[in-house]
Design an enzyme around this catalytic site. Structure first.
Site, short mmCIF file in Angstrom:
data_model
loop_
_atom_site.label_atom_id
_atom_site.label_comp_id
_atom_site.label_asym_id
_atom_site.label_seq_id
_atom_site.Cartn_x
_atom_site.Cartn_y
_atom_site.Cartn_z
CE LYS A 145 -2.04 2.99 1.85
NZ LYS A 145 -1.93 4.42 1.44
CD GLU A 194 12.78 0.87 9.63
OE1 GLU A 194 13.31 1.85 10.18
OE2 GLU A 194 13.41 -0.06 9.12
CB CYS A 196 12.58 9.14 8.67
SG CYS A 196 13.78 8.08 7.86
P1 NAD Z 1 1.70 8.44 7.54
O1 NAD Z 1 1.79 7.67 8.81
O2 NAD Z 1 0.70 9.53 7.46
O3 NAD Z 1 1.33 7.45 6.34
C1 NAD Z 1 2.15 6.35 6.02
C2 NAD Z 1 1.32 5.30 5.32
O4 NAD Z 1 0.34 4.78 6.23
C3 NAD Z 1 0.53 5.83 4.12
O5 NAD Z 1 0.56 4.84 3.12
C4 NAD Z 1 -0.87 5.99 4.68
O6 NAD Z 1 -1.90 5.91 3.72
C5 NAD Z 1 -0.94 4.83 5.64
N1 NAD Z 1 -1.94 4.97 6.71
C6 NAD Z 1 -2.47 6.11 7.24
N2 NAD Z 1 -3.33 5.80 8.25
C7 NAD Z 1 -3.32 4.45 8.35
C8 NAD Z 1 -3.98 3.53 9.23
N3 NAD Z 1 -4.81 3.94 10.19
N4 NAD Z 1 -3.71 2.21 9.08
C9 NAD Z 1 -2.85 1.79 8.14
N5 NAD Z 1 -2.21 2.60 7.28
C10 NAD Z 1 -2.44 3.92 7.38
O7 NAD Z 1 3.15 8.94 7.21
P2 NAD Z 1 3.61 9.85 5.98
O8 NAD Z 1 3.13 11.24 6.23
O9 NAD Z 1 3.24 9.19 4.70
O10 NAD Z 1 5.19 9.78 6.09
C11 NAD Z 1 5.93 10.62 6.92
C12 NAD Z 1 6.32 9.90 8.17
O11 NAD Z 1 7.05 8.73 7.85
C13 NAD Z 1 7.27 10.74 9.02
O12 NAD Z 1 6.91 10.61 10.36
C14 NAD Z 1 8.63 10.11 8.75
O13 NAD Z 1 9.56 10.32 9.76
C15 NAD Z 1 8.24 8.67 8.61
N6 NAD Z 1 9.29 7.91 7.91
C16 NAD Z 1 10.06 7.05 8.64
C17 NAD Z 1 11.08 6.34 8.02
C18 NAD Z 1 11.95 5.38 8.80
O14 NAD Z 1 12.66 4.60 8.19
N7 NAD Z 1 11.92 5.39 10.12
C19 NAD Z 1 11.31 6.51 6.65
C20 NAD Z 1 10.52 7.39 5.95
C21 NAD Z 1 9.49 8.08 6.59
#
Ligand code: NAD
Length: 515
Positions: free
Chosen positions: A192, A266, A300
């Protein structure tokens, strides 16, 4: 969007992607675009606001069909001769590499990262897939001594179907780094991608099919959080690898607990970039600017908090201000630009709200804070921004902004540097700059982070573990963490010596004779 094929001079298969800017893009289920969708959402180019595609909104029924297809495909895939799996994974790596320019363009147009940054993803991803293809022949268990006359051993087996839920900030790299280990360990996947950057995932799945994946091995469902939730909750999925924000990570961890799935999380970060007076200040200064403004701060592990020792603070910060002023912000397809727009309106609004919070809390804007001159008025551009007079308790020093905003904090000694570094809920990564080896080791033991970079930044490699602690995550999607997250162990014990008794009531047969 794809699909004429030919071969290059070395005989590699090439898939030609034909541009169709407002094409309808369908989820990819069971080896084909799933054209049953009735609802669509817009994929928008954040550099100019143009709609570049309409993408299907999957629903729970689509997720269910994807899981069923993946379950069938996994049986076929894991039943193959290992060498055949290796060959197909390597063919996928070749296709990812030969399409790197097109994949980079898709990501840049879909989420705004500059083309100079996106271009490196294809080669790095191909390298990673090749690394993981070696895992096919390394699904090893252990032989365990213990009971006389018995042989005990563990075997490592795939979880079955793995749900991969992705963020939007590095789409090609995220896809390949999560999918390659899952497949190499014998699983199928339901991916997804983020609703903000779904396009390259659909191409990568189709390149997998060209490489020879069985239909249903890699499925891509598209849509928002509700589609991710349907993946996380599906009882047919054995494991989840999630990369994204802390609140979503919590909700996925709960869903995984309800259905007893393994999960790798992550999550976000607020990484300190700690500069001591004895460091190579030129290198640390350049890294500090790149480390926060690259990808418009949507990384991140961005070095969002610069912790600088008081004795050098004023010169170091002035040099940093001058460098920040030289960062070229603009059209991300222009290879001269360092920084593009933020990825979405939502992300733009979030960053603007933090700039207001910074002002309201009393931080000073040393540089930036506005709209970069000369950028498209319909684009989501924000100037690289440097904040001073930041108190560690301020929200801009505590919360993940995920934008081009740097908070500067000053420390006097190691103890205070450690205290400031650890004074947040996150623990993803930390950067430490010093030429004093003893100090480097002391700091790297005391700073709370899953990954420490000393005198460098963001060095990754296919075999290098990476992950967070505290609210930054559980487990790792890399190296041995990815094997653990993609597999489970089975223990087998076989009695091979009939002279060794088995557990039983020795007097049971005696009782029968006396009756
Ligand atoms: P997000 O949590 O809003 O969304 C991530 C994914 O989860 C998307 O595909 C979204 O549609 C899905 N999602 C949203 N609500 C959900 C739910 N209730 N159940 C299941 N899936 C759901 O994050 P984002 O805004 O897309 O990304 C930014 C975040 O990701 C930042 O916090 C960043 O630090 C983190 N990030 C972490 C790493 C790492 O390796 N630690 C790498 C990249 C990004």
């Amino acid at each position: 969007m794809l699909d004429r094929t030919s071969r290059d001079l070395e005989g590699h298969l090439l898939v030609h992607i034909t541009e169709a800017p407002t094409d309808r893009q369908f989820a990819y289920i069971d080896g084909a675009p799933d054209q049953s969708a009735t609802g669509f959402f817009d994929a928008i180019n954040p550099a100019n606001g143009e709609v570049i595609a309409q993408v299907a909104k999957s629903d729970a029924a689509d997720v269910d069909r994807a899981v069923q297809a993946a379950t069938r495909a996994q049986h076929e895939w894991f039943g193959w001769e290992p060498g055949r799996r290796v060959k197909v994974l390597l063919a996928w790596a070749d296709l990812v590499e030969s399409h790197h320019a097109k994949l980079a363009e898709i990501d840049t147009r879909n989420m705004g990262r500059t083309i100079r940054d996106s271009l490196g993803d294809g080669a790095a991803s191909a390298r990673l897939i090749r690394y993981w293809s070696g895992q096919v022949d390394r699904m090893t268990g252990t032989q365990v001594p213990g009971n006389a006359g018995h042989l005990s051993y563990t075997t490592r087996e795939p979880l079955g179907v793995i749900g991969v839920i992705m963020p939007w900030n590095g789409p090609v790299g995220s896809f390949c780094s999560r999918v390659a280990p899952a497949l190499a360990c014998g699983n199928a996947v339901v991916v997804k991608p983020s609703e903000m950057s779904p396009l390259s995932a659909l191409v990568l799945a189709r390149l997998g099919a060209e490489a020879g994946f069985p239909a249903g091995l890699v499925n891509v469902v598209t849509g928002g959080g509700e589609v991710g939730a349907a993946v996380a909750e599906h009882p047919g999925i054995g494991g989840i690898t999630f990369t994204g924000s802390v609140p979503t990570g919590r909700s996925i961890a709960r869903a995984a607990a309800d259905t007893f799935k393994k999960s790798v999380l992550e999550l976000g970060g607020k990484s300190p970039n700690i500069v001591f007076e004895d460091a190579d200040l030129e290198t640390a200064g350049r890294a500090a600017v790149w480390g926060i403004f690259n990808n418009a701060g949507q990384v991140c592990v961005a070095g969002t908090r610069l912790l600088v020792q008081r004795s050098i603070a004023s010169d170091f910060v002035e040099a940093l201000r001058q460098r920040a002023a030289r960062v070229r912000v603009g059209d991300p397809m222009d290879p001269n630009n360092h920084v593009g727009p933020l990825a979405s309106q939502q992300q733009f609004d979030r960053v603007q709200s933090y700039l207001k919070i910074a002002r309201d809390e009393g931080a000073q804007i040393l540089h930036g804070g506005g709209t970069p001159p000369g950028t498209d008025p319909n684009g989501l551009f924000v100037e690289p921004t440097v904040l001073t007079d930041v108190d560690p308790s301020m929200r801009v020093a505590q919360e993940e902004i995920f934008g081009p905003v740097l908070s500067i904090l000053v420390f006097d000694d190691e103890d205070q540097a450690v205290e400031l570094a650890n004074n947040v809920e996150f623990g993803l990564s930390a950067n430490i700059w010093t030429r004093d080896l003893g100090r480097m080791h002391r700091m790297s033991q005391l700073v709370q982070a899953g990954t420490i970079w000393g005198n460098t930044m963001r060095m990754y490699g296919p075999g290098l573990w990476f992950g967070g602690i505290k609210s930054s995550g559980v487990g790792s999607a890399y190296a041995e963490g990815a094997i653990d997250g993609s597999t489970r162990l089975r223990r087998t014990t076989i009695r091979f010596d009939e002279a060794v008794p088995t557990p039983s009531w020795n007097d049971l047969d005696d009782d029968q004779q006396t009756r």
